[in-house]
Design an enzyme around this catalytic site. Structure first.
Site, PDB file in Angstrom:
ATOM      1  N   ASP A 153      -9.829  -8.329   1.079  1.00  5.15           N
ATOM      2  CA  ASP A 153      -9.967  -7.746   2.421  1.00  5.15           C
ATOM      3  C   ASP A 153     -11.275  -8.161   3.098  1.00  5.15           C
ATOM      4  O   ASP A 153     -11.457  -7.957   4.296  1.00  5.15           O
ATOM      5  CB  ASP A 153      -9.893  -6.219   2.371  1.00  5.15           C
ATOM      6  N   GLU A 213      -8.630  -5.873  -3.800  1.00  6.98           N
ATOM      7  CA  GLU A 213      -9.207  -5.493  -2.492  1.00  6.98           C
ATOM      8  C   GLU A 213     -10.326  -6.419  -2.036  1.00  6.98           C
ATOM      9  O   GLU A 213     -10.703  -6.407  -0.862  1.00  6.98           O
ATOM     10  CB  GLU A 213      -9.781  -4.078  -2.561  1.00  6.98           C
ATOM     11  N   THR A 243       0.918  -1.153   0.000  1.00  5.52           N
ATOM     12  CA  THR A 243       0.000   0.000   0.000  1.00  5.52           C
ATOM     13  C   THR A 243       0.940   1.181   0.000  1.00  5.52           C
ATOM     14  O   THR A 243       2.154   0.982   0.064  1.00  5.52           O
ATOM     15  CB  THR A 243      -0.875  -0.016   1.283  1.00  5.52           C
ATOM     16  N   ASN A 288      -4.142  -3.126  -2.554  1.00  3.56           N
ATOM     17  CA  ASN A 288      -4.060  -4.242  -1.618  1.00  3.56           C
ATOM     18  C   ASN A 288      -2.700  -4.925  -1.789  1.00  3.56           C
ATOM     19  O   ASN A 288      -1.719  -4.448  -1.254  1.00  3.56           O
ATOM     20  CB  ASN A 288      -5.227  -5.212  -1.743  1.00  3.56           C
ATOM     21  N   GLY A 313       0.985  -1.252   5.444  1.00  2.00           N
ATOM     22  CA  GLY A 313       1.352  -2.354   6.340  1.00  2.00           C
ATOM     23  C   GLY A 313       0.212  -3.234   6.797  1.00  2.00           C
ATOM     24  O   GLY A 313       0.370  -3.986   7.760  1.00  2.00           O
ATOM     25  N   GLY A 314      -0.964  -3.150   6.149  1.00  2.00           N
ATOM     26  CA  GLY A 314      -2.073  -4.002   6.562  1.00  2.00           C
ATOM     27  C   GLY A 314      -2.372  -3.803   8.041  1.00  2.00           C
ATOM     28  O   GLY A 314      -2.420  -2.675   8.530  1.00  2.00           O
TER      29      GLY A 314
HETATM   30  O1  DON Z   1      -7.223  -1.647   3.417  1.00  4.84           O
HETATM   31  C1  DON Z   1      -6.411  -2.367   3.949  1.00  4.84           C
HETATM   32  O2  DON Z   1      -6.232  -2.445   5.156  1.00  4.84           O
HETATM   33  C2  DON Z   1      -5.506  -3.185   3.095  1.00  4.84           C
HETATM   34  N1  DON Z   1      -6.009  -3.315   1.769  1.00  4.84           N
HETATM   35  C3  DON Z   1      -4.231  -2.473   3.116  1.00  4.84           C
HETATM   36  C4  DON Z   1      -3.178  -3.321   2.628  1.00  4.84           C
HETATM   37  C5  DON Z   1      -1.940  -2.722   3.040  1.00  4.84           C
HETATM   38  O3  DON Z   1      -1.778  -1.855   3.828  1.00  4.84           O
HETATM   39  C6  DON Z   1      -0.848  -3.293   2.461  1.00  4.84           C
HETATM   40  N2  DON Z   1       0.244  -2.489   2.952  1.00  4.84           N
HETATM   41  N3  DON Z   1       1.304  -2.405   2.941  1.00  4.84           N
END
Ligand code: DON
Length: 574
Positions: free
Chosen positions: A425, A422, A383, A403, A475-476
């Site tokens: 998710d 996405e 992200t 994503n 960073g999810g």
């Molecule tokens: O919306 C979210 O939380 C995920 N799609 C984000 C993914 C993400 O942060 C990947 N990051 N490095």
């Protein structure tokens, strides 16, 4: 301009040529300032961005008289070209804005297409079919980025829409020099996509040291520049998306026509004399961040004398994180589908009660905090985030995403941009629980038009009604635990922005239980690892712990700090 990182002082000759070209290409576009600019209140504008090209874009936009929203929109379009693994047109995200003294929040997350169903990724035995939710056309949610940028710029921008698109069009047309980070991510991702998508046809020539041009993407950006953001949803670009989907994916022209970004009330909380302005649901991150900050503040006596990032410190934070992740998995959803009890979850007395359960002598996992579905494991570590402050005291904190790296690996033929994955998710296998006894529920399951629960947490801190800090990271599920660490390193431990961004970070969440993750940048080894193991934790490495982009304003002076873990740039423009 003064750059806060040495990388930017040595712009390669080819980059300098690109910048000169960029300046030339923008000269013809006369800025049209809608209103007379108010007097500056800061000494400078500033950005913290994930690559050097987006810093150059910001410099150009500020030179033309643009404000923080103009710069943010121009940065987002530039990253769609120069940082294609995460920057995007075909993804979605969140923008937290502070403009003319007021906070705003724009949700432009992708949505499930109308044809999407709760069990669309399951085979007849109820198992998720291969990589269908992460690779290929069926992984894509209806993209929100272009609508989000259009909404934000129409509402708050000062420059012409075409002006903010110009730098991205330049980089797509004339190319940009690829760095080794981008090639590495490409090489790693290509393995997932080869033979399954058209990724190689567009990105196989992405090689470090070479100039990469994207003529189809340039045309798409040109169309959006001349016809406005709705072109993506109703014009030729929408046709191309429809054609790409035909027989493969679910997104229809009607889905695109119906897509809307949503202005929501930002989530606000008081903390140590600051007002935290952050992401409300469908982000889980704002709630999680506020819960962590307030619980730690409440536990002041327990933290007294405990050294930062020592084993006892990590243990106390992990106990807090268990409770935050338990709530996240039980209560956070798309607020347009299911109300989220945000006020209760962030209420001071509720959090004091939760904090009182945290004990220095607790044996990790001995009394499991209510566990939920293991949704966090599915999240990806890619992200991107950028932070912007203008000299009028306005700010933008923006996190957006495909994503996974390069999203679904599907490029819209003829339009040159990648679609997201996405849909992954959402809970793709509803009704299952990875921990015996855990409750299965319908939270975050797939339904037409629904937004998936996200962790993205673009955040702004205000002090006395003025911008003090702008922060965010990819960073999810590590996003808000990372932001928490950087914020507390600055505020509780007095670190400078650069030191706080550099400092060691770790991650823990409810599931898997009793696991402390460390990062390659500051690995947990030796005594510290032994002490955590002795306490009952397993200590595991992970490849990624964020790419924080931070701006702090002290008095009237902004400082920008880009994460040394990435290739970002912190820049201050006088
Ligand atoms: O919306 C979210 O939380 C995920 N799609 C984000 C993914 C993400 O942060 C990947 N990051 N490095």
């Amino acid at each position: 301009m003064s750059w806060s990182r040495p990388i930017a002082l040595k712009l390669a000759a080819s980059t300098a040529a690109l910048v000169a070209g960029l300046a030339a290409s923008l000269v013809t576009d006369t800025p049209a300032l809608a209103k007379t600019a108010p007097k500056p209140v800061l000494d400078a504008s500033a950005v913290a961005v994930p690559d050097q090209y987006s810093a150059e874009t910001a410099q150009q936009i500020f030179k033309e008289g643009g404000n923080a929203v103009d710069a943010a929109v121009a940065i987002a379009f530039t990253l769609a070209v120069t940082y294609p693994d995460a920057g995007n047109l075909g993804g979605g995200g969140f923008m937290t804005v502070f403009m003319d003294g007021k906070p705003y929040f724009l949700d432009y997350l992708g949505t499930a297409p109308q044809q999407a169903t709760r069990e669309m990724y399951l085979d007849d035995k109820g198992k998720v079919m291969g990589s269908m939710s992460t690779v290929g056309s069926r992984a894509a949610a209806v993209p929100g980025t272009v609508e989000g940028m259009w909404e934000a710029q129409q509402r708050f921008g000062k420059l012409k829409w075409k002006q903010v698109l110009a730098p991205a069009i330049h980089y797509a047309t004339d190319g940009f020099k690829v760095d080794s980070r981008l090639q590495q991510v490409r090489d790693d991702s290509a393995r997932n996509f080869t033979g399954k998508t058209n990724f190689d046809a567009y990105f196989s020539s992405l090689k470090a040291g070479t100039v990469f041009r994207q003529p189809e993407l340039a045309q798409t950006l040109e169309r959006i520049a001349s016809d406005g953001g709705r072109e993506f949803y109703e014009g030729h670009t929408a046709e191309l998306i429809g054609t790409q989907m035909f027989g493969h994916g679910l997104i229809t022209k009607q889905d695109l026509q119906q897509y809307k970004a949503v202005w929501r009330q930002p989530l606000m909380a008081d903390w140590h004399g600051y007002q935290v302005v952050t992401a409300p649901p469908p982000s889980s991150g704002g709630v999680g961040l506020i819960q962590m900050l307030k619980m730690k503040a409440d536990l002041k006596p327990a933290f007294d004398g405990v050294e930062l990032n020592s084993a006892p410190y990590i243990h106390l934070i992990a106990q807090i994180e268990d409770r935050v992740f338990a709530d996240r998995q039980q209560y956070v959803d798309d607020p347009d589908v299911k109300p989220v009890p945000v006020d209760k979850l962030t209420d001071d007395s509720y959090l004091s009660q939760r904090a009182a359960e945290v004990k220095a002598d607790e044996v990790p996992g001995a009394q499991p905090v209510k566990p939920g579905l293991d949704v966090a494991q599915a999240e990806k570590p890619e992200t991107t985030h950028f932070s912007v402050v203008d000299k009028w005291g306005n700010a933008v904190s923006n996190t957006y995403s495909l994503n996974g790296s390069f999203g679904s690996g599907v490029v819209v033929d003829g339009a040159g941009f990648l679609l997201n994955d996405e849909m992954d998710d959402f809970v793709t296998q509803p009704g299952t629980a990875s921990v015996p006894g855990a409750a299965a529920n319908d939270l975050n399951t797939i339904a037409a038009g629904r937004r998936p629960v996200s962790s993205m947490t673009p955040t702004i801190l205000l002090k006395d009604g003025k911008v003090s800090t702008v922060i965010g990271t990819p960073g999810g599920s590590r996003i808000f635990t990372t932001i928490f660490q950087v914020m507390t390193d600055m505020v509780d431990f007095g670190m400078s922005p650069a030191n706080a961004v550099d400092a060691m970070r770790f991650h823990h969440q409810l599931l898997p239980q009793k696991t402390i993750y460390f990062e390659p940048y500051h690995p947990i080894t030796g005594d510290l690892a032994d002490q955590l193991k002795a306490k009952g934790y397993s200590v595991e490495g992970q490849s990624f712990n964020g790419d924080v982009q931070l701006i702090r304003v002290d008095g009237t002076t902004p400082q920008a700090a880009a994460d040394p873990r990435g290739v970002g740039v912190g820049a201050v423009f006088q």
